[in-house]
Design a protein around this motif. Structure first.
Motif, PDB file in Angstrom:
ATOM      1  N   PHE A 112      84.075  46.780  65.650  1.00 33.08           N
ATOM      2  CA  PHE A 112      82.832  47.049  66.383  1.00 33.08           C
ATOM      3  C   PHE A 112      81.651  46.289  65.793  1.00 33.08           C
ATOM      4  O   PHE A 112      80.776  45.824  66.518  1.00 33.08           O
ATOM      5  N   LYS A 113      81.630  46.147  64.479  1.00 33.50           N
ATOM      6  CA  LYS A 113      80.518  45.457  63.818  1.00 33.50           C
ATOM      7  C   LYS A 113      80.562  43.948  64.037  1.00 33.50           C
ATOM      8  O   LYS A 113      79.601  43.239  63.722  1.00 33.50           O
ATOM      9  N   ASN A 114      81.688  43.452  64.570  1.00 33.13           N
ATOM     10  CA  ASN A 114      81.856  42.015  64.749  1.00 33.13           C
ATOM     11  C   ASN A 114      82.113  41.604  66.198  1.00 33.13           C
ATOM     12  O   ASN A 114      82.487  40.462  66.468  1.00 33.13           O
ATOM     13  N   ILE A 162      85.963  56.146  74.222  1.00 37.33           N
ATOM     14  CA  ILE A 162      85.295  55.420  73.148  1.00 37.33           C
ATOM     15  C   ILE A 162      84.042  56.185  72.750  1.00 37.33           C
ATOM     16  O   ILE A 162      83.395  56.819  73.595  1.00 37.33           O
ATOM     17  N   ASP A 163      83.713  56.150  71.477  1.00 38.61           N
ATOM     18  CA  ASP A 163      82.501  56.800  70.982  1.00 38.61           C
ATOM     19  C   ASP A 163      81.275  56.236  71.700  1.00 38.61           C
ATOM     20  O   ASP A 163      81.130  55.022  71.856  1.00 38.61           O
ATOM     21  N   ALA A 164      80.388  57.114  72.153  1.00 37.99           N
ATOM     22  CA  ALA A 164      79.236  56.705  72.956  1.00 37.99           C
ATOM     23  C   ALA A 164      78.316  55.740  72.205  1.00 37.99           C
ATOM     24  O   ALA A 164      77.798  54.780  72.790  1.00 37.99           O
ATOM     25  N   PHE A 165      78.107  55.970  70.912  1.00 35.50           N
ATOM     26  CA  PHE A 165      77.233  55.095  70.136  1.00 35.50           C
ATOM     27  C   PHE A 165      77.852  53.714  69.978  1.00 35.50           C
ATOM     28  O   PHE A 165      77.171  52.690  70.133  1.00 35.50           O
ATOM     29  N   LYS A 166      79.149  53.672  69.674  1.00 36.40           N
ATOM     30  CA  LYS A 166      79.826  52.376  69.533  1.00 36.40           C
ATOM     31  C   LYS A 166      79.819  51.616  70.863  1.00 36.40           C
ATOM     32  O   LYS A 166      79.652  50.395  70.901  1.00 36.40           O
ATOM     33  N   ARG A 167      80.002  52.335  71.949  1.00 31.56           N
ATOM     34  CA  ARG A 167      79.962  51.723  73.281  1.00 31.56           C
ATOM     35  C   ARG A 167      78.581  51.124  73.541  1.00 31.56           C
ATOM     36  O   ARG A 167      78.466  49.998  74.029  1.00 31.56           O
ATOM     37  N   ASP A 175      74.819  44.680  66.264  1.00 27.02           N
ATOM     38  CA  ASP A 175      75.478  44.953  64.991  1.00 27.02           C
ATOM     39  C   ASP A 175      74.471  45.693  64.104  1.00 27.02           C
ATOM     40  O   ASP A 175      73.414  46.120  64.579  1.00 27.02           O
ATOM     41  N   ASP A 176      74.761  45.849  62.816  1.00 28.93           N
ATOM     42  CA  ASP A 176      73.857  46.600  61.939  1.00 28.93           C
ATOM     43  C   ASP A 176      72.479  45.958  61.871  1.00 28.93           C
ATOM     44  O   ASP A 176      71.451  46.651  61.840  1.00 28.93           O
ATOM     45  N   ILE A 177      72.433  44.624  61.852  1.00 30.88           N
ATOM     46  CA  ILE A 177      71.146  43.928  61.803  1.00 30.88           C
ATOM     47  C   ILE A 177      70.388  44.139  63.110  1.00 30.88           C
ATOM     48  O   ILE A 177      69.178  44.401  63.119  1.00 30.88           O
ATOM     49  N   GLY A 178      71.105  44.037  64.227  1.00 32.83           N
ATOM     50  CA  GLY A 178      70.473  44.248  65.525  1.00 32.83           C
ATOM     51  C   GLY A 178      69.894  45.644  65.670  1.00 32.83           C
ATOM     52  O   GLY A 178      68.807  45.823  66.235  1.00 32.83           O
ATOM     53  N   LEU A 179      70.614  46.642  65.156  1.00 36.49           N
ATOM     54  CA  LEU A 179      70.122  48.017  65.208  1.00 36.49           C
ATOM     55  C   LEU A 179      68.842  48.169  64.385  1.00 36.49           C
ATOM     56  O   LEU A 179      67.912  48.867  64.783  1.00 36.49           O
ATOM     57  N   THR A 180      68.800  47.494  63.235  1.00 37.78           N
ATOM     58  CA  THR A 180      67.604  47.540  62.400  1.00 37.78           C
ATOM     59  C   THR A 180      66.428  46.866  63.105  1.00 37.78           C
ATOM     60  O   THR A 180      65.303  47.383  63.097  1.00 37.78           O
TER      61      THR A 180
END
Length: 201
Positions: A112-114, A162-167, A175-180
């Motif tokens: 998911f992170k990639n 699928i998990d709603a947040f991951k979706r 990704d983590d940077i995008g969320l930040t």
């Protein structure tokens, strides 16, 4: 990270259980921290003979599957060490989705992170998809993340959970940077307030 909304592509059947990360990308390829260029090492021990020539019997070397975007795999895919190079290698080769009955937890989250979508289905559903994937260049599956549905070459469909947040992250390419970065305005506001309150800092 590239968004994942809908994907149509050839699915390669890999009916092997316990495909570990060392099989996905052997340790010899772990000397780099770059995410590109690892596609050549994907499944290297199965894809190449000892002399470096391609093994024509390996599924991804067969003409119909050389541009596969999806892998339909056996149970417990991605087990073994927690190397992030495994999803990097899959993505660099062109694989955007892996379907199995189960995944190792760390590999699953790394996907998911990639920008790779790992889909969990039942054994009966996997058997059907494995049969679909065995049709060579006609083995085209369509993955619709928004409707959470897999459509096979015969028009049949399978729903997946699928998990709603991951979706949300996959649909929006976060990704983590995008969320930040989504919080950049709040971060800037905090920094301004903090600078005013602590000018000596």
């Amino acid at each position: 990270m590239e968004k994942f909304t809908k994907l149509s592509g050839v699915a390669a059947p890999l009916p092997v259980v316990n495909v570990d990360t060392d099989m996905i990308i052997p340790k010899d390829y772990l000397k780099t921290i770059k995410r590109t260029g690892l596609g050549t090492g994907l499944f290297a021990e199965a894809r190449y003979h000892d002399d470096g020539s391609l093994n024509p019997d390996f599924i991804l070397n067969k003409p119909a599957y050389q541009n596969a975007k999806i892998i339909v795999a056996g149970d417990n895919f991605g087990c073994g060490s927690s190397r992030e190079h495994a999803p990097w290698a899959l993505l660099d080769f062109g694989i955007r989705c892996v379907i199995s009955t189960s995944f190792a937890d760390i590999f699953y989250n790394n996907c998911f992170k990639n920008g790779i979508l790992p889909i969990v289905v039942s054994q009966d559903e996997l058997d059907k998809l494995m049969d679909d994937a065995s049709r060579g260049s006609n083995a085209v599956l369509t993955i619709d993340l928004e409707s959470q549905e897999i459509t096979g070459p015969d028009g049949g469909s399978i729903k997946f959970e699928i998990d709603a947040f991951k979706r949300h992250c996959m649909l929006n390419g976060l990704d983590d940077i995008g969320l930040t970065l989504e919080k950049s305005s709040s971060i800037a506001t905090f920094e301004q307030k903090n600078a005013s309150a602590h000018p000596w800092a």
